[in-house]
Design a protein around this motif. Structure first.
Motif, PDB file in Angstrom:
ATOM      1  N   ALA A   1       0.800  -1.350   0.149  1.00 51.11           N
ATOM      2  CA  ALA A   1       0.255  -0.077   0.103  1.00 51.11           C
ATOM      3  C   ALA A   1       0.814   1.386   0.002  1.00 51.11           C
ATOM      4  O   ALA A   1       0.662   2.332  -0.754  1.00 51.11           O
ATOM      5  CB  ALA A   1      -0.817  -0.191   1.241  1.00 51.11           C
ATOM      6  N   GLN A   2       1.858   1.180   0.812  1.00 50.01           N
ATOM      7  CA  GLN A   2       2.729   2.272   0.899  1.00 50.01           C
ATOM      8  C   GLN A   2       3.710   2.703  -0.583  1.00 50.01           C
ATOM      9  O   GLN A   2       3.493   3.916  -0.999  1.00 50.01           O
ATOM     10  CB  GLN A   2       3.915   2.007   1.836  1.00 50.01           C
TER      11      GLN A   2
ATOM     12  N   ASN B   1       0.840   4.105  -2.954  1.00 53.26           N
ATOM     13  CA  ASN B   1       0.499   5.323  -2.460  1.00 53.26           C
ATOM     14  C   ASN B   1       1.650   6.442  -3.176  1.00 53.26           C
ATOM     15  O   ASN B   1       1.613   7.581  -3.626  1.00 53.26           O
ATOM     16  CB  ASN B   1       0.496   5.649  -1.170  1.00 53.26           C
TER      17      ASN B   1
ATOM     18  N   ALA C   1      -3.416   0.819  -3.834  1.00 56.64           N
ATOM     19  CA  ALA C   1      -3.348   0.875  -2.407  1.00 56.64           C
ATOM     20  C   ALA C   1      -4.443   0.283  -1.519  1.00 56.64           C
ATOM     21  O   ALA C   1      -4.098  -0.405  -0.648  1.00 56.64           O
ATOM     22  CB  ALA C   1      -2.921   2.406  -1.911  1.00 56.64           C
TER      23      ALA C   1
ATOM     24  N   SER D   1       0.318   2.048  10.795  1.00 54.22           N
ATOM     25  CA  SER D   1       0.732   2.288   9.419  1.00 54.22           C
ATOM     26  C   SER D   1      -0.439   1.990   8.309  1.00 54.22           C
ATOM     27  O   SER D   1      -0.713   2.488   7.142  1.00 54.22           O
ATOM     28  CB  SER D   1       1.908   1.619   9.189  1.00 54.22           C
TER      29      SER D   1
ATOM     30  N   TYR E   1      -3.093   4.394   8.182  1.00 54.44           N
ATOM     31  CA  TYR E   1      -2.492   5.658   7.761  1.00 54.44           C
ATOM     32  C   TYR E   1      -2.418   5.725   6.250  1.00 54.44           C
ATOM     33  O   TYR E   1      -2.830   6.707   5.523  1.00 54.44           O
ATOM     34  CB  TYR E   1      -1.012   6.111   8.272  1.00 54.44           C
ATOM     35  N   GLN E   2      -1.997   4.628   5.741  1.00 54.77           N
ATOM     36  CA  GLN E   2      -1.773   4.261   4.314  1.00 54.77           C
ATOM     37  C   GLN E   2      -3.096   4.191   3.796  1.00 54.77           C
ATOM     38  O   GLN E   2      -3.508   5.092   2.651  1.00 54.77           O
ATOM     39  CB  GLN E   2      -1.119   3.009   3.805  1.00 54.77           C
TER      40      GLN E   2
END
Length: 612
Positions: free
Chosen positions: A525-526, A529, A537, A564, A567-568
């Motif tokens: 996902a990071q 993004n 993501a 995390s 957040y992502q």
């Protein structure tokens, strides 16, 4: 029929204004106060196993002013007393099947019990009821506080129907026992016994505490008294039989440790194993402090080993001194919480034909958890290998000894600061590189080198070493999990270097292996993004186990990982213009842990835009 006749007579020819009646609360286990075995006295109770009695006014005259009070466990007793009504006991039981016929939501009861305490702050029974619910929810610290407050009210002269001090002491004893404070729990159970000497539950509970402390003879004494008081109940009898088998068994557990200049932590470590260990072996590798003196004073068998940059060799020296049926290894800065003592006492009485992985929880700056092999049979051929991150798994595999996970937690306190962690990693890296020079084909050692490079910020060196591992087909066949982790951290290293396409390629391969699902999906996902591909993501995060992140052999901070992931998710939703959903994801991130503020800052920015 006889009970119905007595009930009819109490109404037609009353001898009181209100009647206390005993309820038989049927339960699957005999865990409640006053538990009794079902004897099929009534046809309705056939199929039930146990019941617990509770008594309250159930039958009363219709009279103005009689009313129920209390948000939960409501009673008419106070209003009956205020009206001066005559109360008598009626020997007609009420059969209650609620505990076996439906699932009760303890959170709902907790909310109502809290409200009752708020509404009736001087009612000791309200505190007892709240403490009981807290015990069921394993909120033991709060339960101790609540029950202590209730006892203080009783001592100050406050009264309430059925507020019996022995029940408060017993409930608080249960909470203390749940916290692993066995000596204090024994004190409370003895106070309860002083008020109700023939309560088999209190005798049994003291036995449980002594057994948890490894004092089997005392445990047997209390279990025997509980069994004599309640011969028809299976629990005291089973406890007595179990502890007698432990007393007779020829089984011993050796706890093996190595230490160098560990005087600050060694005593706590040794004391934390004394209730279940039959032998403590401490091998000193060159201390200049009081480590050896401390170990000897606590009864440990002390050995010496000349340090040669090899943790496995030092640990093997401790194994050679062990005489137990089982061996459990410990670091000098580890602690076994008292809540784990009963579990370890049960494990050591199992057949020594398997090894156990426990949960290692790092306390300090590194808040990870992982599975780590800590207990195994004491057999010839079992030995540690590797100078750092030493393991017995290879030797266990050769001997055909299976490994299983057990929910026992060990706390490691050695990572007290970032500086300490960095210094240890640099030292371990030096030992590993020395080993790799003479063992260049050992890919497992290379993995630890690569991982240390990655966690110390040397990503180019990490990529070089990880690639050597992932390109080795033989290593993948024999070590599929470590190979998959090498792909994962190769992807993580590429992300740190800004090589996002290469990261995605490695991470997709890692995902296909099926290990470390949480960190793999967050990393993907990071990456998406970073490439401004929010749909991908979110698609990657569909695989993330938000509800329950599994512990694995890799040390992982589950709170940080959950942070995390949310957040992502928030970043992806924000990029798609789904602002309210993004705000919710960022809020979920902050609820996961408050150690980071990236999500909080994004929330502030978005809310500022909405206001504008």
């Amino acid at each position: 029929a006889a009970e119905l006749q007595r009930l009819r007579a109490a109404v037609d020819k009353p001898f009181a204004d209100a009647y206390r009646m005993t309820t038989r609360n049927y339960q699957p286990q005999p865990t409640g106060m006053g538990a009794r075995s079902v004897t099929d006295e009534y046809p309705e109770e056939r199929g039930m196993k146990f019941w617990v009695p509770t008594t309250k006014i159930r039958l009363f005259r219709r009279k103005e002013g009689v009313r129920f009070e209390g948000a939960v466990h409501e009673l008419v007793e106070r209003s009956v007393e205020k009206l001066g009504m005559n109360v008598a006991d009626l020997t007609v039981p009420v059969l209650h099947f609620g505990d076996v016929s439906k699932r009760r939501d303890p959170d709902r009861y907790l909310e109502v019990a809290r409200r009752k305490v708020a509404e009736r702050p001087d009612d000791p029974k309200a505190y007892f009821e709240l403490g009981t619910v807290l015990n069921k929810l394993r909120k033991f610290e709060e339960s101790v506080e609540v029950l202590t407050k209730g006892l203080e009210l009783i001592e100050a002269g406050h009264t309430a129907p059925y507020a019996q001090p022995e029940l408060f002491y017993a409930a608080r004893g249960n909470a203390l026992q749940g916290l692993g404070r066995y000596e204090k729990a024994i004190v409370d159970f003895r106070r309860a016994l002083g008020l109700k000497p023939n309560a088999h539950e209190f005798w049994n509970n003291i036995g449980v505490c002594y057994e948890s402390l490894g004092q089997y003879d005392k445990a047997a004494e209390y279990y025997e008294r509980a069994h004599k008081l309640a011969p028809s109940l299976p629990l005291p009898k089973a406890n007595l039989e179990r502890v007698r088998k432990k007393i007779a068994a020829d089984v011993r557990l050796s706890v093996c440790m190595i230490v160098k200049d560990g005087e600050k932590t060694l005593e706590r470590a040794i004391r934390s194993v004394l209730p279940f260990a039959d032998e403590v072996v401490v091998v000193d590798t060159g201390s200049s402090d009081r480590s050896v003196e401390i170990a000897r004073a606590l009864g440990a068998k002390v050995g010496h080993f000349r340090w040669r940059n090899d943790f496995a060799a030092a640990r093997n020296a401790s194994l050679q001194m062990a005489t137990g049926t089982w061996i459990m290894w410990l670091d000098a800065d580890d602690v076994v919480p008292s809540t784990e003592w009963p579990k370890l006492q049960e494990l050591k009485f199992q057949e020594p034909d398997k090894a156990f992985m426990f949960i290692l929880r790092n306390e300090g700056v590194a808040g990870e958890k992982c599975w780590q092999l800590r207990m195994f049979p004491n057999r010839p051929g079992v030995e540690f290998v590797y100078p750092v991150h030493e393991q017995v798994t290879p030797s266990l595999q050769k001997l055909g000894i299976p490994v299983t996970t057990v929910n026992v937690e060990i706390v490691h306190t050695g990572y007290s600061s970032d500086e300490v962690v960095r210094a240890k990693k640099e030292k371990y890296l030096r030992y590993l590189l020395e080993y790799l020079e003479t063992n260049p084909d050992d890919q497992l050692a290379r993995y630890h080198v690569a991982f240390t490079y990655h966690t110390t910020g040397r990503q180019r060196q990490a990529v070089g070493e990880f690639r050597k591992i992932v390109e080795d087909p033989g290593f993948e066949a024999n070590n599929p999990r470590v190979h998959a982790n090498a792909l994962l951290y190769l992807g993580r290293a590429y992300l740190e270097l800004g090589q996002v396409e290469e990261a995605i390629s490695a991470l997709q391969r890692a995902r296909d292996k099926g290990f470390e699902r949480g960190l793999v999906t967050v990393s993907l996902a990071q990456a998406y993004n970073l490439l401004k591909q929010p749909e991908k993501a979110l698609e990657a995060l569909e695989d993330f186990p938000f509800d329950r992140i599994e512990i694995s052999p890799m040390p992982v901070d589950t709170d940080a990982m959950r942070y995390s992931a949310y957040y992502q998710k928030g970043l992806a939703l924000e990029r798609l213009g789904r602002i309210e959903e993004a705000l919710d994801a960022y809020a979920q991130a902050q609820r996961a842990t408050d150690r980071y503020d990236l999500a909080r800052r994004r929330m502030a920015i978005l809310r500022g835009r909405l206001r504008a």
